[in-house]
Design a protein around this motif. Structure first.
Motif, mmCIF file in Angstrom:
data_model
loop_
_atom_site.group_PDB
_atom_site.id
_atom_site.type_symbol
_atom_site.label_atom_id
_atom_site.label_comp_id
_atom_site.label_asym_id
_atom_site.label_seq_id
_atom_site.Cartn_x
_atom_site.Cartn_y
_atom_site.Cartn_z
ATOM 1 N N GLY A 70 43.968 78.399 33.830
ATOM 2 C CA GLY A 70 44.076 77.282 32.907
ATOM 3 C C GLY A 70 45.350 77.406 32.086
ATOM 4 N N ILE A 71 46.009 76.284 31.839
ATOM 5 C CA ILE A 71 47.315 76.299 31.184
ATOM 6 C C ILE A 71 47.146 76.326 29.672
ATOM 7 N N GLU A 72 47.855 77.252 29.033
ATOM 8 C CA GLU A 72 47.820 77.390 27.582
ATOM 9 C C GLU A 72 49.082 76.854 26.914
ATOM 10 N N ALA A 73 50.221 76.963 27.593
ATOM 11 C CA ALA A 73 51.477 76.470 27.005
ATOM 12 C C ALA A 73 52.518 76.329 28.100
ATOM 13 N N VAL A 74 53.479 75.461 27.856
ATOM 14 C CA VAL A 74 54.587 75.253 28.789
ATOM 15 C C VAL A 74 55.871 75.141 27.976
ATOM 16 N N ARG A 75 56.924 75.763 28.485
ATOM 17 C CA ARG A 75 58.213 75.682 27.790
ATOM 18 C C ARG A 75 59.339 75.758 28.814
ATOM 19 N N MET A 76 60.518 75.415 28.369
ATOM 20 C CA MET A 76 61.719 75.572 29.187
ATOM 21 C C MET A 76 62.498 76.780 28.707
ATOM 22 N N GLU A 77 62.987 77.562 29.657
ATOM 23 C CA GLU A 77 63.951 78.618 29.369
ATOM 24 C C GLU A 77 65.141 78.390 30.280
ATOM 25 N N GLY A 78 66.183 77.823 29.719
ATOM 26 C CA GLY A 78 67.306 77.420 30.549
ATOM 27 C C GLY A 78 66.861 76.319 31.484
ATOM 28 N N SER A 79 67.001 76.543 32.779
ATOM 29 C CA SER A 79 66.578 75.542 33.766
ATOM 30 C C SER A 79 65.199 75.854 34.341
ATOM 31 N N GLU A 80 64.554 76.926 33.832
ATOM 32 C CA GLU A 80 63.249 77.316 34.340
ATOM 33 C C GLU A 80 62.115 76.679 33.558
ATOM 34 N N VAL A 81 61.068 76.317 34.301
ATOM 35 C CA VAL A 81 59.810 75.906 33.679
ATOM 36 C C VAL A 81 58.936 77.151 33.575
ATOM 37 N N VAL A 82 58.533 77.497 32.356
ATOM 38 C CA VAL A 82 57.713 78.683 32.127
ATOM 39 C C VAL A 82 56.327 78.229 31.677
#
Length: 497
Positions: free
Chosen positions: A325-337
């Motif tokens: 289950g997803i808790e958080a999503v963020r961008m780091e540079g061009s990556e989806v984390v």
């Protein structure tokens, strides 16, 4: 035993077209229009029914209305001709889930079935060898269905907004196919498919991402751009599986499913109770039973088709991650984390296989009054163990598929908008979207609209009855004869002694 038409198998479409025309002629279909013509106060023509959506539900609804002698109709579809519905837009499965033998939108006519269409072109042996219906072929069949029945679909017409105008509905139109800016109608049928009473379900966690980093499965995705990319897919339903397969087949370096569940659903529960009884009996069940059945279907979930799942798992670079289950999503540079309950995972692109939400407020056509529509949560409060927020948002429609007012008397014209799409499923069952029951649903819809029109126009029909003066007899079919004279004694009876 194989049963097939010896005259049509492999005979080509023109032979089948002739058979369809003959069948309809034998049944006197479509009959003449019987609905009185209506005009607005300003003299503008009033349509009896406008159907929004020229996909399979819109087509069979139109055929049902025409078969019932309701001919003053129009069908608007926002897509170019031949691209109505999801089949060649965002549907990406290889084959349909539904068995090939279902009658679908044939409306009780054998010559209008997919089987008749298929056998006429490819023969009975090919039919027997066919396992599932290829998705693009289903669209070809629907194109033929529209053409052979001469259904009047007007393409590239958007219905932007619907507003009441007295007892009528005013539809504001746009798009290259729109001949005018607005039309008036007595009835509106929303044959708008899976998203017909809502919109794609977009979770809040993508708010932190640029729009170029993610897509919903209903979007027009450039899969070529995913070559060599790491793709993350949220969910494991049919649309998630199909889109993952497309990404893999277009050269994605790997695809990872982020699945909230601990296990893959494997049983399509609704298949276990599908029957004539379910189709016709569900809508008459008490609210508690209807809610219980749909709640069970929602929580058990429908698994993706076996063939679609194998299409993905044959790739060694496909990974199914459960309890993520997803808790958080963020961008780091061009990556989806993505932070999940199992830890972090990184990718280059995120695909949301999150389905559609039911929310009348999301429909721009209903803007300004969607909050007046009666919903299931307004009518039924389930026991705590059966609580389900999403089910509560479904519109509570009548047997005629029409919206009802949340507060009686505040928006009576809502009864002229018929929800012939997925939004009616909690109220009426699987008769307004899924292939197995759409002909039955179309029959209910057309019959209900016909009954309402007749009741509303009863004064005109009464006048027609009185004015009708076409004689069946011409007066020369008989000769009047006087009663023969009889002697008095034969007419008298002596009283018994």
């Amino acid at each position: 035993m194989t049963i097939s038409s010896p005259t049509l198998s492999g005979a080509g479409l023109e032979a089948l077209n002739e058979r369809v025309r003959f069948d309809l002629a034998c049944l006197n279909l479509p009959p003449n229009n019987w609905v009185p013509t209506h005009t607005a106060d300003d003299g503008q023509h009033v349509h009896d029914v406008v159907i929004v959506g020229g996909g399979q539900c819109g087509l069979v609804a139109a055929f049902a209305l025409l078969s019932g002698g309701i001919r003053n109709i129009r069908i608007f579809d926002r897509n170019p001709a031949g691209r109505e519905g999801p089949w060649v837009n965002y549907a990406r499965m290889e084959t349909l889930r539904s068995p090939k033998t279902l009658p679908g939108p044939s409306y009780g006519h054998a010559s209008l079935t997919f089987r008749a269409w298929y056998e006429a072109q490819f023969g009975v042996d090919a039919w027997e060898a066919l396992d599932k219906i290829p998705r693009p072929m289903w669209m070809d069949y629907l194109r033929w269905y529209r053409e052979v029945l001469a259904l009047p679909v007007e393409n590239e017409v958007n219905v932007e907004h619907v507003t009441p105008e007295g007892e009528l509905l005013k539809l504001e139109l746009s798009g290259p196919g729109a001949e005018r800016q607005s039309v008036l109608t007595r009835k509106l049928v929303m044959a708008t498919g899976r998203e017909g009473t809502g919109a794609p379900k977009i979770p809040d966690f993508v708010d932190a991402l640029p729009r170029t980093a993610w897509a919903h499965t209903a979007d027009d995705i450039d899969f070529n751009a995913l070559e060599g990319k790491r793709v993350l897919v949220v969910g494991v339903g049919a649309s998630a599986i199909d889109n993952a397969a497309e990404a893999l087949e277009h050269g994605a370096s790997n695809v990872r499913f982020l699945i909230r569940r601990a296990q893959m659903p494997t049983i399509n529960k609704m298949m276990g109770i599908g029957s004539f009884g379910f189709t016709h009996g569900y809508a008459s069940l008490p609210d508690a039973w209807r809610w219980r059945l749909m709640h069970y279907s929602f929580i058990t979930q429908t698994p993706p088709p076996r063939g679609s799942t194998l299409r993905v798992s044959q790739h060694e670079n496909a990974y199914f991650h459960f309890e993520c289950g997803i808790e958080a999503v963020r961008m780091e540079g061009s990556e989806v984390v993505v932070t999940t309950r199992q830890g972090e995972v990184r990718g280059d692109f995120l695909i949301l296989g999150t389905g559609f939400q039911i929310d009348p407020l999301a429909r721009t056509e209903l803007a300004g009054y969607a909050d007046r529509i009666l919903l299931w949560r307004d009518c039924y409060q389930p026991p705590e163990e059966l609580a389900h927020e999403e089910l509560g948002k479904f519109p509570y429609v009548g047997r005629d598929f029409a919206f009802q007012e949340r507060e009686p008397g505040t928006a009576p014209w809502l009864g002229n908008i018929h929800c012939f799409n997925y939004g009616a499923s909690v109220s009426l069952g699987k008769v307004s979207g899924d292939i197995p029951g759409i002909s039955e649903g179309a029959s209910w819809l057309a019959g209900a609209i016909a009954a309402q029109f007749y009741q509303q126009d009863i004064a005109a029909h009464w006048q027609t009855l009185q004015d009708y003066d076409a004689p069946e007899l011409q007066g020369d079919e008989w000769t009047a004869s006087p009663l023969p004279s009889c002697p008095d004694q034969t007419l008298q009876q002596k009283a018994p002694r």
